[in-house]
Design a protein around this motif. Structure first.
Motif, PDB file in Angstrom:
ATOM      1  N   UNK A 135     -78.284  66.580  -5.585  1.00 41.39           N
ATOM      2  CA  UNK A 135     -78.289  65.489  -6.571  1.00 41.39           C
ATOM      3  C   UNK A 135     -78.135  64.147  -5.869  1.00 41.39           C
ATOM      4  N   UNK A 136     -78.716  64.035  -4.652  1.00 36.06           N
ATOM      5  CA  UNK A 136     -78.485  62.826  -3.847  1.00 36.06           C
ATOM      6  C   UNK A 136     -79.462  61.693  -4.129  1.00 36.06           C
ATOM      7  N   UNK A 137     -80.423  61.888  -5.027  1.00 35.20           N
ATOM      8  CA  UNK A 137     -81.352  60.810  -5.322  1.00 35.20           C
ATOM      9  C   UNK A 137     -82.689  60.974  -4.626  1.00 35.20           C
ATOM     10  N   UNK A 138     -83.490  59.899  -4.639  1.00 36.37           N
ATOM     11  CA  UNK A 138     -84.876  59.949  -4.179  1.00 36.37           C
ATOM     12  C   UNK A 138     -85.015  60.394  -2.728  1.00 36.37           C
ATOM     13  N   UNK A 139     -84.076  60.016  -1.894  1.00 32.40           N
ATOM     14  CA  UNK A 139     -84.170  60.343  -0.470  1.00 32.40           C
ATOM     15  C   UNK A 139     -83.360  61.587  -0.128  1.00 32.40           C
ATOM     16  N   UNK A 140     -83.270  62.522  -1.042  1.00 31.15           N
ATOM     17  CA  UNK A 140     -82.420  63.698  -0.906  1.00 31.15           C
ATOM     18  C   UNK A 140     -82.611  64.418   0.434  1.00 31.15           C
ATOM     19  N   UNK A 141     -81.601  64.420   1.307  1.00 29.35           N
ATOM     20  CA  UNK A 141     -81.708  65.177   2.556  1.00 29.35           C
ATOM     21  C   UNK A 141     -81.723  66.685   2.297  1.00 29.35           C
ATOM     22  N   UNK A 142     -81.093  67.115   1.220  1.00 31.21           N
ATOM     23  CA  UNK A 142     -81.098  68.548   0.893  1.00 31.21           C
ATOM     24  C   UNK A 142     -82.516  69.032   0.613  1.00 31.21           C
ATOM     25  N   UNK A 143     -83.254  68.243  -0.136  1.00 31.19           N
ATOM     26  CA  UNK A 143     -84.655  68.591  -0.424  1.00 31.19           C
ATOM     27  C   UNK A 143     -85.474  68.643   0.864  1.00 31.19           C
ATOM     28  N   UNK A 144     -85.274  67.658   1.720  1.00 33.55           N
ATOM     29  CA  UNK A 144     -86.042  67.611   2.964  1.00 33.55           C
ATOM     30  C   UNK A 144     -85.698  68.789   3.873  1.00 33.55           C
ATOM     31  N   UNK A 145     -84.409  69.103   3.977  1.00 31.71           N
ATOM     32  CA  UNK A 145     -83.993  70.210   4.844  1.00 31.71           C
ATOM     33  C   UNK A 145     -84.500  71.553   4.329  1.00 31.71           C
ATOM     34  N   UNK A 146     -84.683  71.636   2.987  1.00 27.20           N
ATOM     35  CA  UNK A 146     -85.188  72.877   2.408  1.00 27.20           C
ATOM     36  C   UNK A 146     -86.696  73.015   2.577  1.00 27.20           C
ATOM     37  N   UNK A 147     -87.351  71.945   3.032  1.00 30.70           N
ATOM     38  CA  UNK A 147     -88.796  71.983   3.251  1.00 30.70           C
ATOM     39  C   UNK A 147     -89.609  72.051   1.974  1.00 30.70           C
ATOM     40  N   UNK A 148     -89.061  71.515   0.877  1.00 31.66           N
ATOM     41  CA  UNK A 148     -89.783  71.538  -0.393  1.00 31.66           C
ATOM     42  C   UNK A 148     -90.829  70.422  -0.390  1.00 31.66           C
ATOM     43  N   UNK A 149     -92.106  70.739  -0.589  1.00 35.02           N
ATOM     44  CA  UNK A 149     -93.151  69.705  -0.564  1.00 35.02           C
ATOM     45  C   UNK A 149     -92.974  68.683  -1.685  1.00 35.02           C
ATOM     46  N   UNK A 150     -93.331  67.445  -1.375  1.00 35.94           N
ATOM     47  CA  UNK A 150     -93.200  66.352  -2.343  1.00 35.94           C
ATOM     48  C   UNK A 150     -94.505  65.569  -2.410  1.00 35.94           C
ATOM     49  N   UNK A 151     -95.004  65.353  -3.631  1.00 40.65           N
ATOM     50  CA  UNK A 151     -96.136  64.437  -3.835  1.00 40.65           C
ATOM     51  C   UNK A 151     -95.557  63.068  -4.136  1.00 40.65           C
ATOM     52  N   UNK A 152     -96.041  62.040  -3.455  1.00 42.11           N
ATOM     53  CA  UNK A 152     -95.477  60.704  -3.666  1.00 42.11           C
ATOM     54  C   UNK A 152     -96.509  59.636  -3.389  1.00 42.11           C
ATOM     55  N   UNK A 153     -96.321  58.493  -4.070  1.00 39.04           N
ATOM     56  CA  UNK A 153     -97.100  57.299  -3.752  1.00 39.04           C
ATOM     57  C   UNK A 153     -96.362  56.063  -4.228  1.00 39.04           C
ATOM     58  N   UNK A 154     -96.756  54.934  -3.665  1.00 38.96           N
ATOM     59  CA  UNK A 154     -96.173  53.641  -4.032  1.00 38.96           C
ATOM     60  C   UNK A 154     -97.118  52.907  -4.963  1.00 38.96           C
ATOM     61  N   UNK A 155     -96.546  52.097  -5.839  1.00 41.38           N
ATOM     62  CA  UNK A 155     -97.353  51.322  -6.776  1.00 41.38           C
ATOM     63  C   UNK A 155     -97.676  49.916  -6.272  1.00 41.38           C
TER      64      UNK A 155
END
Length: 404
Positions: free
Chosen positions: A162-182
């Motif tokens: 629950x760490x927010x947009x830059x979640x290190x937990x998500x990154x360490x788990x290797x979960x793919x993320x779709x993202x773009x800037x507006x």
């Protein structure tokens, strides 16, 4: 020494604390880890940030006992008026206040942070580890083990990011993320105004992005969320308060009379991100760790509160059946439940951003035609109002104000 709890929640922001309190109300213990100490969260200086708590999210706050802490500082949203450059009130959402209540409540973020953190600190079954950061995390069939930079060791059945947009937990788990800037930035602050806001939220669309005013407590103050192009953001931030107000008044065209700046201004880049899934082995993501959207519809933190309500319901029902809280079947149910809803809201929000960002008179005429159709077709208008309330789809019981 090892501290054992049912779940370990990394991140004690609005969403993480709400989840810890919701679980504690139903006998599930948690270790809540965050780098910010309680004293830092209690910084009560107005910073211009505010949350539009949708009516369903407010029922969650009531169900977990946090609403009484917020109510003295909250202001109801009883009407939403939508317009475009040069045309006001193209579309108005006016609920039946007597039977359905307001569309939501506006609360300053600083108030929300303190109320939820203190509720978590006081909840039986919640242990706060702050300030602290995880330095090692292990997840396997046996459970979850976390080592903190304080030297403490935590263990549990499930890890929640629950760490927010830059979640290190998500990154360490290797979960793919779709993202773009507006290529836009959100300017936020507070404005005092001469006329009473009448508990009405205003959203005015311009080619560069929406200009929103959200009613705050007292009647003569509104939260500002102004989307500007990235290349213009620094110049606007560098303006004197008087010059900034002059620019804002051009967009308002006398809507609420004379205005003054009531808080420091700040800005943040706008973007979209969404994970391919919200779960992995003994792991669940909530809030911005799993999805982040444009603030055009005010649904960002409310999506996080929907995650809280759904995950709490899944875990509480699993515990009553005697299941391991990290059971893959439970996590798959949460992923299915929240995955589709968060995707639909994110896709609709992204579509609105792109639709209203098209310049030119022809595009404007098409938009106005579409908005007028929504205004005139009651079922369609009711659907959009339900979306604003966060009341579409399979609603978890906490969002209906029901206990688990």
């Amino acid at each position: 020494m090892e501290a054992r709890s049912d779940v370990i929640i990394l991140g004690a922001g609005l969403v993480g604390c709400a989840l810890a309190v919701a679980l504690a109300h139903n006998g599930i213990s948690s270790a809540l880890v965050d780098p910010a100490p309680l004293d830092a969260v209690r910084d009560l200086r107005a910073d211009g940030r505010a949350t539009a708590v949708a009516s369903s999210s407010w029922r969650l706050m009531e169900a977990i006992g946090v609403a009484p802490r917020l109510l003295p500082h909250a202001n109801p949203i009883e009407r939403i008026e939508v317009g475009e450059q040069g045309v006001r009130n193209l579309l108005a959402f006016q609920p039946d206040l007597e039977n359905d209540g307001p569309l939501g409540q506006m609360v300053e973020n600083r108030i929300m942070r303190v109320a939820l953190r203190e509720a978590a600190a006081e909840a039986e079954g919640v242990t706060l580890f702050t300030p602290a950061r995880p330095v090692a995390v292990e997840r396997d069939a046996a459970g979850v083990r976390v080592t903190l930079d304080t030297g403490q060791h935590l263990s549990g059945a499930l890890l929640i990011g629950a760490e927010g947009r830059a979640s290190p937990t998500r990154e360490q788990a290797g979960i793919p993320v779709a993202r773009w800037r507006y290529d836009h930035r959100g300017m936020i602050g507070m404005l005092d105004h001469e006329q009473h806001h009448r508990n009405t939220a205003h959203e005015l669309f311009y080619p560069a992005g929406p200009f929103a005013l959200l009613p705050m407590r007292g009647g003569h103050r509104s939260a500002l969320v102004w989307t500007v192009e990235e290349r213009d953001a620094d110049a606007l931030l560098s303006l004197s308060p008087r010059a900034f107000v002059a620019e804002a008044e051009k967009r308002l065209d006398g809507l609420l009379g004379r205005i003054t700046l009531a808080s420091p201004l700040s800005s943040y880049p706008l973007g979209y991100h969404r994970t391919a899934q919200l779960t992995a082995e003994r792991l669940a993501l909530v809030g911005d760790a799993g999805h982040g959207i444009h603030p055009i519809a005010g649904q960002g933190v409310n999506l996080g509160f929907r995650d809280v309500a759904a995950l709490a319901e899944v875990l509480v029902e699993g515990a009553r059946l005697g299941l391991d809280l990290g059971d893959a079947t439970l996590l798959a149910r949460y992923d299915r439940w929240r995955g589709l809803d968060s995707f639909m809201v994110a896709a609709a929000t992204d579509g609105f951003v792109r639709l209203f960002g098209i310049g030119g008179s022809a595009a404007s005429r098409v938009r106005r035609l579409g908005v007028r159709m929504v205004e005139r077709i009651s079922p369609l208008k009711d659907f959009f109002m339900a979306e604003a309330r966060g009341e579409t789809g399979a609603l978890p019981r906490l969002l209906q104000g029901q206990p688990l």
